[in-house]
Design an enzyme around this catalytic site. Structure first.
Site, PDB file in Angstrom:
ATOM      1  N   ASN A  10       0.944  -1.216  -0.317  1.00 14.19           N
ATOM      2  CA  ASN A  10       0.042   0.013   0.083  1.00 14.19           C
ATOM      3  C   ASN A  10       0.958   1.200   0.012  1.00 14.19           C
ATOM      4  O   ASN A  10       1.438   1.500   0.931  1.00 14.19           O
ATOM      5  CB  ASN A  10      -1.036  -0.048   1.397  1.00 14.19           C
ATOM      6  CG  ASN A  10      -1.723   1.369   1.310  1.00 14.19           C
ATOM      7  OD1 ASN A  10      -1.880   2.140   0.518  1.00 14.19           O
ATOM      8  ND2 ASN A  10      -2.523   1.456   2.650  1.00 14.19           N
ATOM      9  N   LYS A  12       0.083   4.199  -0.054  1.00  7.00           N
ATOM     10  CA  LYS A  12      -0.355   5.307   0.434  1.00  7.00           C
ATOM     11  C   LYS A  12      -0.369   6.759  -0.362  1.00  7.00           C
ATOM     12  O   LYS A  12      -0.251   6.303  -1.782  1.00  7.00           O
ATOM     13  CB  LYS A  12       0.266   5.637   1.605  1.00  7.00           C
ATOM     14  CG  LYS A  12      -0.127   4.329   2.499  1.00  7.00           C
ATOM     15  CD  LYS A  12       0.037   4.377   4.047  1.00  7.00           C
ATOM     16  CE  LYS A  12      -0.083   3.068   4.746  1.00  7.00           C
ATOM     17  NZ  LYS A  12       0.282   3.279   6.267  1.00  7.00           N
ATOM     18  N   HIS A  95      -9.311   1.368   5.158  1.00  3.40           N
ATOM     19  CA  HIS A  95      -8.287   1.436   5.953  1.00  3.40           C
ATOM     20  C   HIS A  95      -8.485   2.369   7.125  1.00  3.40           C
ATOM     21  O   HIS A  95      -9.351   3.286   6.891  1.00  3.40           O
ATOM     22  CB  HIS A  95      -7.303   1.962   4.756  1.00  3.40           C
ATOM     23  CG  HIS A  95      -5.609   2.132   5.306  1.00  3.40           C
ATOM     24  ND1 HIS A  95      -5.385   2.636   6.098  1.00  3.40           N
ATOM     25  CD2 HIS A  95      -4.727   1.236   4.901  1.00  3.40           C
ATOM     26  CE1 HIS A  95      -3.909   2.627   6.576  1.00  3.40           C
ATOM     27  NE2 HIS A  95      -3.833   1.330   5.879  1.00  3.40           N
ATOM     28  N   GLU A  97      -6.653   4.547   8.042  1.00 10.17           N
ATOM     29  CA  GLU A  97      -6.407   6.137   7.684  1.00 10.17           C
ATOM     30  C   GLU A  97      -7.569   6.892   7.064  1.00 10.17           C
ATOM     31  O   GLU A  97      -7.950   8.013   7.215  1.00 10.17           O
ATOM     32  CB  GLU A  97      -5.120   6.335   6.834  1.00 10.17           C
ATOM     33  CG  GLU A  97      -3.773   5.888   7.895  1.00 10.17           C
ATOM     34  CD  GLU A  97      -2.957   5.384   6.867  1.00 10.17           C
ATOM     35  OE1 GLU A  97      -2.665   5.433   5.441  1.00 10.17           O
ATOM     36  OE2 GLU A  97      -1.878   4.845   7.527  1.00 10.17           O
ATOM     37  N   GLU A 167      -5.015  -4.899  10.526  1.00  9.55           N
ATOM     38  CA  GLU A 167      -4.237  -3.686  11.108  1.00  9.55           C
ATOM     39  C   GLU A 167      -4.158  -2.946  12.270  1.00  9.55           C
ATOM     40  O   GLU A 167      -4.942  -2.047  12.116  1.00  9.55           O
ATOM     41  CB  GLU A 167      -3.960  -2.822   9.674  1.00  9.55           C
ATOM     42  CG  GLU A 167      -3.748  -3.376   8.435  1.00  9.55           C
ATOM     43  CD  GLU A 167      -3.159  -2.202   7.674  1.00  9.55           C
ATOM     44  OE1 GLU A 167      -2.241  -2.771   6.644  1.00  9.55           O
ATOM     45  OE2 GLU A 167      -3.666  -1.234   7.337  1.00  9.55           O
ATOM     46  N   GLY A 173       2.908   2.401  10.597  1.00  9.96           N
ATOM     47  CA  GLY A 173       3.931   3.554  10.524  1.00  9.96           C
ATOM     48  C   GLY A 173       4.575   4.133  11.766  1.00  9.96           C
ATOM     49  O   GLY A 173       5.180   5.045  11.713  1.00  9.96           O
ATOM     50  N   SER A 214       3.890  -1.988  10.176  1.00  8.26           N
ATOM     51  CA  SER A 214       5.285  -2.179  10.324  1.00  8.26           C
ATOM     52  C   SER A 214       5.945  -3.501  10.115  1.00  8.26           C
ATOM     53  O   SER A 214       6.957  -3.987  10.611  1.00  8.26           O
ATOM     54  CB  SER A 214       5.862  -1.805  11.864  1.00  8.26           C
ATOM     55  OG  SER A 214       5.341  -0.441  12.396  1.00  8.26           O
TER      56      SER A 214
HETATM   57  P1  13P Z   1       3.248   0.415   7.682  1.00  6.85           P
HETATM   58  O1  13P Z   1       3.678  -0.923   7.141  1.00  6.85           O
HETATM   59  O2  13P Z   1       3.881   1.761   7.135  1.00  6.85           O
HETATM   60  O3  13P Z   1       3.340   0.280   9.119  1.00  6.85           O
HETATM   61  O4  13P Z   1       1.558   0.755   7.078  1.00  6.85           O
HETATM   62  C1  13P Z   1       0.836  -0.333   7.151  1.00  6.85           C
HETATM   63  C2  13P Z   1      -0.348  -0.047   6.532  1.00  6.85           C
HETATM   64  O5  13P Z   1      -1.150   0.582   6.921  1.00  6.85           O
HETATM   65  C3  13P Z   1      -0.573  -0.810   5.260  1.00  6.85           C
HETATM   66  O6  13P Z   1      -1.939  -0.330   4.673  1.00  6.85           O
END
Ligand code: 13P
Length: 255
Positions: A10, A12, A95, A97, A167, A173, A214
């Site tokens: 992803n 983003k 997601h 976010e 997640e 992150g 992560s």
């Molecule tokens: P990270 O791998 O940067 O922690 O992000 C995970 C994520 O949100 C994947 O959709």
């Protein structure tokens, strides 16, 4: 019963169309030929075209990061599943976010999942608790609520066409990974039983459930070696070809 193993990147809100094409090319050119898993790249909508070109003829598949639920209409700034269907095999839905910053709620996740399926896309449905919920002991309640919301009114046949990504928001992150055991427990003790309650044990055991938060080359094999973890949804580490390929290599821990 064998579930699909899926490693998805992803990206983003990173990479211009040109940069995304270069990254996809770097990943594809170093990808082993006999893959132990499916590999999906999820760039922003503006980079679907360049990434699609870069992965053409390879085993790598394309995913989008979000969609609307309507096929078309007066929804400025949105992209419909019908528009994505020509490019993508997968679409990430719900997601954290999007839940946190863009008002995504269970009802919209549910509508998007149904619409994505209608247009032949495989939804990757994200579920997971935030730090406060985790610390308050609400993990099971939150992931069950996300599962119940996403799958409301979905037949078992359609449910079998979906993928889930667990997640935990506190691990995204942050560099804080859930331990392999923690992630496996949430999936095995909470998410699959929530699916079993909605459908049955066969459906619950057949749905691919990824872990995200992560994931990197150094922890991928351990996470993917767990019995309930069927892949990874990777953020930051998927922006570096070498790291991402290391995670893909970790999927061989499964076979
Ligand atoms: P990270 O791998 O940067 O922690 O992000 C995970 C994520 O949100 C994947 O959709």
């Amino acid at each position: 019963m064998t579930r699909k193993i899926i490693i998805a990147g992803n990206w983003k809100m990173h990479k211009t169309p040109q940069e995304a094409g270069v990254l996809a090319q770097a990943i594809v050119s170093a990808m082993p030929t006999n893959l132990a898993c499916e590999v999906v790249l999820c760039p922003s909508h503006t980079a679907l075209a360049t990434v699609s070109t870069a992965i053409a003829g390879s085993a790598v598949q394309l995913g989008a990061q979000n969609c609307h639920w309507e096929a078309q209409g007066a929804f400025t700034g949105e992209t419909s599943p019908a528009m994505l269907a020509g490019w993508c095999q997968y679409v990430i839905i719900g997601h954290s976010e999007r839940r946190q910053f863009f008002g995504e709620i269970n009802e919209t996740v549910n509508r998007k999942v149904k619409s994505a399926l209608k247009y032949g896309l495989t939804p990757i449905i994200c579920v997971g608790e935030n730090l406060a919920e985790n610390e308050a002991g609400l993990t099971q309640a939150v992931v069950s609520d996300h599962v119940n919301g996403a799958y409301a009114g979905l037949s078992a046949e359609d449910a079998l066409k979906t993928v889930i990504a667990y997640e935990p928001v506190w691990a995204i992150g942050t560099g804080k990974t859930a331990t392999a055991q923690q992630a496996d427990d949430v999936i095995g003790l909470y998410i699959r039983p929530a699916l079993a309650a909605l459908y049955d044990e066969v459906v619950a055991q057949s749905i691919t459930i990824q872990y995200g938060g992560s994931v990197k080359a150094s922890n991928a094999a351990e996470l993917l070696g767990m019995p309930n973890i069927d892949g990874a949804l990777v953020g930051g580490a998927s922006l570096q070809a070498g790291e991402f390929l290391g995670i893909v290599a970790g999927a061989s821990a499964k076979s």
